[in-house]
Write a protein that holds these residues in place. Sequence first.
Motif, PDB file in Angstrom:
ATOM      1  N   MET A 263      40.826  68.862  12.372  1.00 56.68           N
ATOM      2  CA  MET A 263      40.917  67.774  11.414  1.00 56.68           C
ATOM      3  C   MET A 263      41.819  68.225  10.265  1.00 56.68           C
ATOM      4  N   ASN A 264      42.743  67.372   9.868  1.00 58.22           N
ATOM      5  CA  ASN A 264      43.631  67.785   8.781  1.00 58.22           C
ATOM      6  C   ASN A 264      43.248  67.105   7.467  1.00 58.22           C
ATOM      7  N   ILE A 265      43.759  67.641   6.395  1.00 62.11           N
ATOM      8  CA  ILE A 265      43.406  67.175   5.055  1.00 62.11           C
ATOM      9  C   ILE A 265      43.836  65.730   4.828  1.00 62.11           C
ATOM     10  N   GLU A 266      44.972  65.334   5.361  1.00 64.05           N
ATOM     11  CA  GLU A 266      45.450  63.962   5.158  1.00 64.05           C
ATOM     12  C   GLU A 266      44.430  62.943   5.661  1.00 64.05           C
ATOM     13  N   ASN A 267      43.816  63.213   6.817  1.00 64.51           N
ATOM     14  CA  ASN A 267      42.800  62.301   7.348  1.00 64.51           C
ATOM     15  C   ASN A 267      41.540  62.305   6.499  1.00 64.51           C
ATOM     16  N   LEU A 268      41.180  63.473   5.955  1.00 61.95           N
ATOM     17  CA  LEU A 268      39.965  63.567   5.137  1.00 61.95           C
ATOM     18  C   LEU A 268      40.103  62.812   3.828  1.00 61.95           C
ATOM     19  N   TYR A 269      41.309  62.741   3.299  1.00 57.88           N
ATOM     20  CA  TYR A 269      41.508  62.122   1.993  1.00 57.88           C
ATOM     21  C   TYR A 269      41.043  60.666   1.981  1.00 57.88           C
ATOM     22  N   ASP A 270      41.159  59.979   3.098  1.00 60.00           N
ATOM     23  CA  ASP A 270      40.803  58.563   3.153  1.00 60.00           C
ATOM     24  C   ASP A 270      39.347  58.310   3.526  1.00 60.00           C
ATOM     25  N   GLU A 271      38.598  59.344   3.884  1.00 60.76           N
ATOM     26  CA  GLU A 271      37.198  59.177   4.260  1.00 60.76           C
ATOM     27  C   GLU A 271      36.358  58.828   3.030  1.00 60.76           C
ATOM     28  N   ILE A 272      35.370  57.977   3.208  1.00 58.31           N
ATOM     29  CA  ILE A 272      34.467  57.619   2.111  1.00 58.31           C
ATOM     30  C   ILE A 272      33.363  58.655   1.984  1.00 58.31           C
ATOM     31  N   LEU A 273      32.777  59.055   3.114  1.00 55.23           N
ATOM     32  CA  LEU A 273      31.725  60.061   3.129  1.00 55.23           C
ATOM     33  C   LEU A 273      32.206  61.286   3.884  1.00 55.23           C
ATOM     34  N   LEU A 274      31.937  62.454   3.314  1.00 49.01           N
ATOM     35  CA  LEU A 274      32.346  63.704   3.938  1.00 49.01           C
ATOM     36  C   LEU A 274      31.133  64.581   4.196  1.00 49.01           C
ATOM     37  N   THR A 275      31.167  65.307   5.295  1.00 53.24           N
ATOM     38  CA  THR A 275      30.156  66.324   5.539  1.00 53.24           C
ATOM     39  C   THR A 275      30.478  67.526   4.645  1.00 53.24           C
ATOM     40  N   ILE A 276      29.567  68.462   4.558  1.00 54.86           N
ATOM     41  CA  ILE A 276      29.812  69.672   3.768  1.00 54.86           C
ATOM     42  C   ILE A 276      31.039  70.432   4.292  1.00 54.86           C
ATOM     43  N   PRO A 277      31.164  70.659   5.604  1.00 48.77           N
ATOM     44  CA  PRO A 277      32.368  71.354   6.086  1.00 48.77           C
ATOM     45  C   PRO A 277      33.665  70.596   5.774  1.00 48.77           C
ATOM     46  N   GLN A 278      33.634  69.266   5.872  1.00 41.77           N
ATOM     47  CA  GLN A 278      34.824  68.482   5.543  1.00 41.77           C
ATOM     48  C   GLN A 278      35.155  68.595   4.056  1.00 41.77           C
ATOM     49  N   ALA A 279      34.133  68.535   3.205  1.00 39.57           N
ATOM     50  CA  ALA A 279      34.353  68.679   1.757  1.00 39.57           C
ATOM     51  C   ALA A 279      34.938  70.048   1.445  1.00 39.57           C
ATOM     52  N   ALA A 280      34.459  71.074   2.125  1.00 39.21           N
ATOM     53  CA  ALA A 280      34.976  72.430   1.905  1.00 39.21           C
ATOM     54  C   ALA A 280      36.451  72.515   2.272  1.00 39.21           C
ATOM     55  N   ILE A 281      36.839  71.901   3.384  1.00 37.10           N
ATOM     56  CA  ILE A 281      38.251  71.889   3.776  1.00 37.10           C
ATOM     57  C   ILE A 281      39.077  71.171   2.721  1.00 37.10           C
ATOM     58  N   LEU A 282      38.611  70.013   2.300  1.00 32.30           N
ATOM     59  CA  LEU A 282      39.345  69.209   1.320  1.00 32.30           C
ATOM     60  C   LEU A 282      39.503  69.951  -0.007  1.00 32.30           C
ATOM     61  N   MET A 283      38.466  70.709  -0.392  1.00 36.07           N
ATOM     62  CA  MET A 283      38.476  71.409  -1.679  1.00 36.07           C
ATOM     63  C   MET A 283      39.051  72.827  -1.571  1.00 36.07           C
ATOM     64  N   HIS A 284      39.472  73.222  -0.379  1.00 33.82           N
ATOM     65  CA  HIS A 284      40.043  74.560  -0.156  1.00 33.82           C
ATOM     66  C   HIS A 284      39.074  75.664  -0.577  1.00 33.82           C
ATOM     67  N   THR A 285      37.832  75.509  -0.172  1.00 33.65           N
ATOM     68  CA  THR A 285      36.818  76.514  -0.458  1.00 33.65           C
ATOM     69  C   THR A 285      35.930  76.658   0.772  1.00 33.65           C
ATOM     70  N   ASP A 286      34.870  77.413   0.654  1.00 36.69           N
ATOM     71  CA  ASP A 286      34.005  77.614   1.817  1.00 36.69           C
ATOM     72  C   ASP A 286      32.752  76.740   1.737  1.00 36.69           C
ATOM     73  N   ILE A 287      32.097  76.623   2.875  1.00 35.81           N
ATOM     74  CA  ILE A 287      30.911  75.772   2.993  1.00 35.81           C
ATOM     75  C   ILE A 287      29.811  76.209   2.029  1.00 35.81           C
ATOM     76  N   ASN A 288      29.596  77.506   1.892  1.00 34.07           N
ATOM     77  CA  ASN A 288      28.535  77.997   1.002  1.00 34.07           C
ATOM     78  C   ASN A 288      28.792  77.617  -0.450  1.00 34.07           C
ATOM     79  N   LYS A 289      30.059  77.631  -0.874  1.00 33.42           N
ATOM     80  CA  LYS A 289      30.377  77.251  -2.255  1.00 33.42           C
ATOM     81  C   LYS A 289      30.058  75.776  -2.475  1.00 33.42           C
ATOM     82  N   VAL A 290      30.404  74.918  -1.510  1.00 37.21           N
ATOM     83  CA  VAL A 290      30.106  73.488  -1.642  1.00 37.21           C
ATOM     84  C   VAL A 290      28.598  73.268  -1.684  1.00 37.21           C
ATOM     85  N   ARG A 291      27.858  73.937  -0.796  1.00 31.94           N
ATOM     86  CA  ARG A 291      26.391  73.808  -0.814  1.00 31.94           C
ATOM     87  C   ARG A 291      25.814  74.243  -2.167  1.00 31.94           C
ATOM     88  N   SER A 292      26.348  75.323  -2.718  1.00 31.77           N
ATOM     89  CA  SER A 292      25.876  75.812  -4.022  1.00 31.77           C
ATOM     90  C   SER A 292      26.194  74.824  -5.129  1.00 31.77           C
TER      91      SER A 292
END
Length: 75
Positions: free
Chosen positions: A1-30
């Motif tokens: 999945m690439n970032i361009e596709n994620l940008y238009d999503e309304i709801l993101l999973t934690i892994p998708q949010a981590a990709i979009l924010m250029h960070t890791d899953i644990n940081k997003v969960r925290s």
Amino acid sequence: MNIENLYDEILLTIPQAAILMHTDINKVRSLVKKGYIKGLKLKGLKIRRAEIDRFLKDAEGKDFSDLENIKELVL
């Protein structure tokens, strides 16, 4: 999945949010656990795209390396 596709999503999973924010899953969960980002539970934890945009705007100029000690960013 690439970032361009994620940008238009309304709801993101934690892994998708981590990709979009250029960070890791644990940081997003925290960030969610500490209340910096609001999530919602729909079969699994989700984050609204608008909430990520809000967080990034509010977090601009701050150092989130240590979530126990958020500081102004010093370069």
